[in-house]
Design an enzyme around this catalytic site. Structure first.
Site, PDB file in Angstrom:
ATOM      1  N   SER A 288       0.886  -1.231  -0.079  1.00  0.00           N
ATOM      2  CA  SER A 288       0.016   0.083  -0.029  1.00  0.00           C
ATOM      3  C   SER A 288       0.732   1.260  -0.165  1.00  0.00           C
ATOM      4  CB  SER A 288      -0.885   0.006   1.128  1.00  0.00           C
ATOM      5  OG  SER A 288      -1.469   1.154   1.347  1.00  0.00           O
TER       6      SER A 288
ATOM      7  N   ASP B 118      -5.759   1.221  -9.500  1.00  0.00           N
ATOM      8  CA  ASP B 118      -6.853   1.842  -9.696  1.00  0.00           C
ATOM      9  C   ASP B 118      -7.575   1.705 -11.251  1.00  0.00           C
ATOM     10  OD1 ASP B 118      -6.917   3.401  -7.278  1.00  0.00           O
ATOM     11  OD2 ASP B 118      -5.533   4.927  -7.972  1.00  0.00           O
TER      12      ASP B 118
ATOM     13  N   ARG C 256     -14.299   6.067 -10.296  1.00  0.00           N
ATOM     14  CA  ARG C 256     -13.541   5.070 -11.394  1.00  0.00           C
ATOM     15  C   ARG C 256     -14.680   4.052 -11.979  1.00  0.00           C
ATOM     16  NH1 ARG C 256      -8.449   7.136 -11.266  1.00  0.00           N
ATOM     17  NH2 ARG C 256      -7.553   7.802  -9.576  1.00  0.00           N
TER      18      ARG C 256
END
Length: 454
Positions: free
Chosen positions: A183, A336, A410
């Site tokens: 992360s 993402d 998104r």
């Protein structure tokens, strides 16, 4: 020169904005430039506020997420103004931020909330952070647990969720932490906390994640050491307290934003587009690698370095894609982009397997479940096995469904891309919050020939 204003002036409360997307009648074409990289935009404002001197930032993403960061740093004492397209930040210095007079509202931005937690933890004052309904549902414990090791205290709602009170410490201890899951946000929060700590902060990550924080810290004069850690991992070390020296920043185009016109151009027959000035940090370009493996006509031209980051122009043409298996170690470099990649896989020949997607479960929504729902409601076949997503490419007509976006920008943009290539119109329940990360998305797509109307 004008001030950037207060949150109430910068960020307009949004009303629902549904959209029905039909297949583009002709291919997408033209040259465009996507907004500035969101990750770099957040970090440029935060580090400039911690630097000594004046920083000029050009190319800043002016979406709502980044404007929340600007407002938060202003509330902490930095002087932030805007002169035309350039942002000017007069920093306070490391350890010299002010206690905010009010709650810090981070809107929808998990990146801002988590990184700022690291900064606030090493300042000797109390602060309170909140966000919108989506952000308040997302866990913060993965950040607050390691940060508390420096002597700070965090009080959250049940499940480690916002709103959150932070009691910072003026005598921050350095943190040594091995990330259980890759992360960049957790890593960055710990490194930012270490700037005002006495001693050496060490973060070990099992898989290399985006390194914009390390790059930008060096840009501002901080000595950051990065060494290999086991197979594919990295050990990042810095010794505090440090002094940041103001340096101008040029923000490249966001590769995560470029993903949407790229995939749309690959899927819509007859498309031929250029996207200029896109960031090519190798820890952010996993999607480009994957699409090329799928047979995409995607080339990189005019490669250069701007503001310490590699940049280039992308040439994309319609392509017949084939299925792919994406290894789990690639996930951090494209975390993402998985929703829009899954859309591409739904139009590809064969069954694709996207592996190691546990991080998607703690995004703006449970992005893994939401991506599955987006595809299934539009006729695509999927299967989830553990943290792997299998998408079965189909020649059957796709589309015809209504996508529930759960306030996830998104997902909304991925649904739009699907609709542009689908046989049947796709309804998107809300697109208003796309502005949080990609201001002008609809206008940019329409300039390429998408034909989107409310």
């Amino acid at each position: 020169m004008t001030g950037a204003g207060h949150p109430s002036k910068n960020i307009i409360m949004q009303v629902s904005r549904p959209l029905t997307v039909s297949a583009s009648p002709k291919g997408l074409s033209g040259r465009t430039r996507v907004p500035g990289d969101k990750s770099i935009s957040h970090r440029s404002l935060m580090l400039a506020a911690l630097a000594s001197g004046r920083t000029h930032v050009s190319g800043l993403l002016e979406g709502e997420d980044v404007l929340r960061t600007a407002d938060a740093m202003r509330a902490l004492g930095a002087i932030i103004t805007r002169d035309g397209a350039e942002w000017i930040i007069d920093g306070r210095g490391v350890g010299a931020l002010n206690e905010p007079a009010d709650v810090l509202d981070m809107g929808n931005s998990g990146t801002a909330a988590r990184l700022l937690s690291g900064i606030l933890s090493s300042h000797a004052f109390n602060s309170v952070m909140t966000g919108d309904a989506s952000l308040r549902s997302r866990p913060m414990r993965r950040v607050t647990t390691p940060l508390a090791a420096n002597g700070s205290e965090f009080l959250t709602r049940e499940g480690g969720r916002l709103p959150m009170a932070i009691r910072g410490t003026g005598e921050a201890r350095p943190i040594e932490y091995r990330l259980p899951v890759a992360s960049a946000q957790v890593k960055s929060a710990i490194l930012l906390a270490g700037l005002n700590a006495q001693g050496t902060t060490i973060v070990e990550e099992p898989v290399a994640t985006r390194d914009h924080t390390e790059n930008m810290l060096r840009h501002f004069g901080v000595d950051v050491d990065v060494s290999r850690f086991e197979a594919g991992g990295r050990r990042i070390t810095l010794t505090g307290p440090v002094r940041l020296t103001a340096r101008d920043v040029i923000v490249p185009g966001d590769p995560s934003s470029a993903a949407f016109p790229i995939v749309a151009a690959l899927l819509v027959p007859g498309s031929d587009i250029w996207i200029e000035g896109v960031g090519l940090n190798p820890l952010r370009t996993g999607l480009f690698t994957t699409l090329i493996e799928m047979g995409a006509s995607l080339s990189i031209e005019n490669e250069r370095v701007e503001g310490g980051e590699p940049v280039g122009d992308l040439h994309v043409r319609h392509s017949q894609l084939k299925a792919v298996e994406v290894p789990p170690e690639r996930a951090p470099s494209m975390i993402d982009e998985y929703p829009v990649l899954a859309v591409a896989c739904a139009f590809a020949e064969g069954s694709s397997r996207l592996r190691g997607l546990e991080e998607l479960r703690v995004k703006e929504s449970d992005r893994l479940a939401s991506t599955v729902a987006l595809l299934n409601v539009n006729g695509a076949e999927t299967e989830v096995i553990g943290d792997d997503l299998i998408v079965k490419g189909s020649h059957a007509p796709l589309g015809g469904g209504t996508v529930e976006t759960h306030m996830d920008h998104r997902l909304a943009m991925s649904a739009v891309v699907l609709g542009l290539a689908a046989a049947k119109p796709v309804k998107v329940d809300d697109t208003a919050f796309i502005e949080t990360s990609f201001p002008g998305f609809v206008d940019l797509m329409n300039a390429l020939g998408a034909g989107l109307t409310a």
